[in-house]
Design an enzyme around this catalytic site. Structure first.
Site, short mmCIF file in Angstrom:
data_model
loop_
_atom_site.label_atom_id
_atom_site.label_comp_id
_atom_site.label_asym_id
_atom_site.label_seq_id
_atom_site.Cartn_x
_atom_site.Cartn_y
_atom_site.Cartn_z
N SER A 146 74.47 -0.19 86.54
CA SER A 146 73.51 -0.11 85.19
C SER A 146 73.11 -1.61 84.61
CB SER A 146 74.40 0.72 84.18
OG SER A 146 75.04 1.89 84.81
N SER B 6 74.06 5.51 89.63
CA SER B 6 73.62 4.58 88.65
C SER B 6 72.73 3.33 88.68
CB SER B 6 74.81 3.92 87.80
OG SER B 6 75.76 4.95 87.37
N GLU C 243 75.83 -1.03 77.41
CA GLU C 243 76.11 0.13 78.25
C GLU C 243 77.47 0.48 77.78
OE1 GLU C 243 76.97 1.55 83.00
OE2 GLU C 243 77.26 -0.41 82.30
N ASP D 269 72.51 8.04 82.03
CA ASP D 269 71.73 7.96 83.34
C ASP D 269 71.68 9.21 84.13
OD1 ASP D 269 74.68 7.42 83.64
OD2 ASP D 269 74.38 5.57 84.75
N HIS D 270 72.70 9.82 84.07
CA HIS D 270 72.81 11.12 84.75
C HIS D 270 74.12 11.88 84.18
CE1 HIS D 270 76.57 9.20 86.52
NE2 HIS D 270 75.91 8.19 86.88
N ASP E 73 81.72 7.38 82.69
CA ASP E 73 81.53 7.66 84.02
C ASP E 73 82.86 7.69 84.87
OD1 ASP E 73 79.62 8.12 86.17
OD2 ASP E 73 80.47 6.12 87.13
ZN LIG Z 1 79.52 7.29 88.30
#
Ligand SMILES: [Zn+2]
Ligand SMILES: *[C@@H]1O[C@H](CO)[C@@H](O)[C@H](O)[C@H]1NC(C)=O
Ligand SMILES: *[C@@H]1O[C@H](CO)[C@@H](O)[C@H](O)[C@H]1NC(C)=O
Ligand SMILES: *[C@@H]1O[C@H](CO)[C@@H](O)[C@H](O)[C@H]1NC(C)=O
Ligand SMILES: *[C@@H]1O[C@H](CO)[C@@H](O)[C@H](O)[C@H]1NC(C)=O
Length: 542
Positions: free
Chosen positions: A190, A125, A348, A394-395, A353
């Site tokens: 983040s 992140s 966020e 972010d991913h 996550d």
């Molecule tokens: Zn993570």
């Protein structure tokens, strides 16, 4: 008669089960809601498509200038996470679920962003935050610095040529206000991408810097940077968790948790002093009712730290003390909206996550639904004409949505099938993580028989045992609404995102959408000149 036909069809299916790639479905699970009758007709799907065409035709052209920008991030919100979360949303409303829609899924433009970092195929992140907030890809675990700085290398980060500015700083330099909202610690990777420069994302408080034998006056911790460095010291709204990083380890906060700083500094007090020195009004919040009160008449500056570490998962939070992401978003927008030049806000939903890392499927999906709620608030408060809203991740994560479960099957339940070993498996499972179970006598365990099966903190099963499930390297979705939303279509580098937003908002270092204006301005100037000349000519001729 019908029964007979069904029986014949089933028999045919059984005989025709010659496709070794695609299993024939077993009998429907009785508990699952059946699809709507209308879906059995051609007209239903034709109408659905025509309504979509009409909606596309009516959608905003997306011209003009993005005065306000709200940038939402679902941390780890992979594309399968979106599909599963919308299904859970629909199922909670008593429907089959798959046909449901998260708020931002109706945005007019959608694209895909590539999330790799300079030295890592799969992002964390911190490097991804640097990409989507500062517009430059860098190294895994580092924040606000170019890839010339290796992780942990404080010394290298002292070279000013490695320093990056975030889109929040660009907005402030343009006379706009900026703010940040998260449900993680506000010093977590983040949100820190918006204001910190750190060779290690873990340097959240002083003790973590000094423990790494790093000179803290050269490389101050992230909490310190938020309060004292530009642009964090200019943020009008800061809402999140992570109080412990701001209080000394001798002080108990309002919820009786000890601070963790070892430098005896009280950064909340220092933030007060800084705002006093500006003669500004300010307020510090630590619970939900204070946040609700602040909505009536927000002060110039707001610092809200609602938990000593991350704010609990929404499904487990104490609703007396913890605000929702949507409520924090509302306060932030109402505070920032007072600047007539506009604002940039980063929001966020950071715990999607964390839940994935623990293989807690339902919590990950619920946190995704909370992000959808927060986006709804923004769409209600801001006009499509002057406000750009972008939603992305972010991913990815390694959650798989798999196995031919029939329509309406519980998204957090088991597949209608069993494995070749005769043991059930889940519609959602993971490639790795703490949910991996050891086999008993060479046979997989039946996870559906576990005592806590179905609890929020029941872990779905995983293939490779790891203490924390990993991120995924797949692309993530980008959803946009408002001025220049169509910039966000296509497949592109994640680091383009702040450049695209700044282009739409006509601020920041690169090209601006409003640069089209001078052409028009020249035309107007020329026309005016012509009118004046004609008038003079007419006057002289009289
Ligand atoms: Zn993570
Ligand atoms: C730490 O860095 C500061 C300036 O960046 C310097 O003045 C100080 O001497 C350094 N301290 C140590 C112990 O190296
Ligand atoms: C704040 O107010 C005081 C007293 O009115 C004044 O002297 C000072 O210059 C002001 N400071 C700022 C930063 O505006
Ligand atoms: C807070 O949670 C309690 C217990 O779950 C619930 O009964 C109550 O309605 C909730 N209140 C609000 C304002 O959401
Ligand atoms: C919220 O904070 C205010 C101010 O400290 C306090 O008076 C109030 O009791 C708190 N509310 C809760 C539910 O703890």
């Amino acid at each position: 008669m019908l029964v007979l036909r069904v029986a014949v069809v089933l028999a045919l299916c059984a005989c025709a089960a010659s496709d070794r790639y695609h299993a024939e479905p077993p009998a429907r699970a009785a508990a699952a809601p059946a699809p709507r009758q209308a879906e059995l007709t051609k007209a239903y799907w034709y109408d659905e498509a025509q309504a979509a065409i009409e909606k596309r035709a009516r959608r905003s052209a997306g011209k003009g200038k993005a005065k306000n920008i709200v940038f939402f991030l679902g941390d780890g919100m992979s594309i399968p996470t979106l599909a599963a979360a919308r299904t859970l949303l629909g199922q909670r409303q008593g429907r089959t679920g798959e046909e449901s829609e998260l708020s931002f899924e109706s945005f007019p433009s959608v694209g895909l962003s590539k999330t790799y970092c300079v030295n890592h195929q799969i992002a964390d992140s911190a490097c991804s935050a640097t990409a989507y907030l500062c517009g430059v890809k860098n190294n895994y675990g580092t924040l606000g610095l170019t890839a010339a700085v290796a992780r942990h290398d404080c010394e290298a980060s002292l070279d000013a040529s490695t320093h990056l500015e975030s889109i929040a700083a660009w907005a402030i330099q343009d006379g706009r206000d900026a703010g940040v909202v998260t449900n993680t610690r506000i010093t977590h990777a983040s949100p820190a991408g918006l204001y910190a420069k750190a060779a290690n994302r873990n340097w959240e408080r002083d003790e973590q810097v000094t423990a790494a034998n790093v000179n803290i006056s050269s490389c101050p911790d992230i909490a310190h940077q938020l309060i004292h460095h530009y642009p964090g010291n200019e943020f009008k709204v800061i809402l999140g968790g992570g109080r412990r990083e701001f209080y000394p380890n001798t002080i108990r906060d309002d919820e009786d948790s000890l601070g963790r700083r070892t430098d005896d500094r009280n950064l909340v007090e220092e933030w007060f002093e800084e705002k006093r020195s500006r003669n500004a009004t300010y307020e510090y919040l630590w619970n939900r009712s204070q946040l609700k009160d602040a909505l009536n008449n927000p002060p110039d500056y707001i610092l809200g730290l609602f938990e000593d570490t991350h704010i609990p998962y929404h499904a487990e939070a104490n609703n007396e003390t913890e605000p929702t992401l949507a409520e924090m978003t509302e306060l932030a927008i109402k505070t920032l909206q007072r600047n007539e030049n506009g604002f940039f806000l980063f929001v966020e939903s950071g715990r999607i996550d964390h839940a994935h890392h623990d293989n807690y499927v339902e919590l990950a999906l619920d946190e995704t639904i909370r992000l959808s709620d927060a986006v709804t608030v923004a769409t209600e408060l801001l006009s499509e004409e002057d406000s750009l809203i972008v939603v992305t991740a972010d991913h990815a994560h390694v959650m798989a949505f798999n196995g031919y479960t029939q329509r309406g099957g519980s998204i957090v339940g088991r597949s209608d099938y069993t494995g070749q070993d005769g043991v059930p498996y889940m519609t959602i499972s993971y490639a790795n993580g703490p949910g991996a179970r050891a086999q008993t006598d060479g046979v997989r365990v039946d996870v559906t028989a576990e005592e806590n099966f179905g609890d929020l903190r029941w872990r779905s099963h995983a293939e490779v045992p790891l203490s924390s499930e990993t991120h995924g390297g797949d692309d993530v979705g980008v959803f946009a609404r408002g001025p220049h939303h169509d910039l966000f279509t296509g497949v592109y580098e994640q680091s383009q995102l702040p450049h695209l937003m700044a282009y739409a908002g006509c601020f920041g270092p690169g090209a601006h959408a409003c640069n089209a204006a001078p052409v028009l301005a020249n035309t107007i100037a020329f026309t005016s000149l012509l009118v004046v000349l004609l008038a003079i000519q007419r006057f002289l001729c009289l």
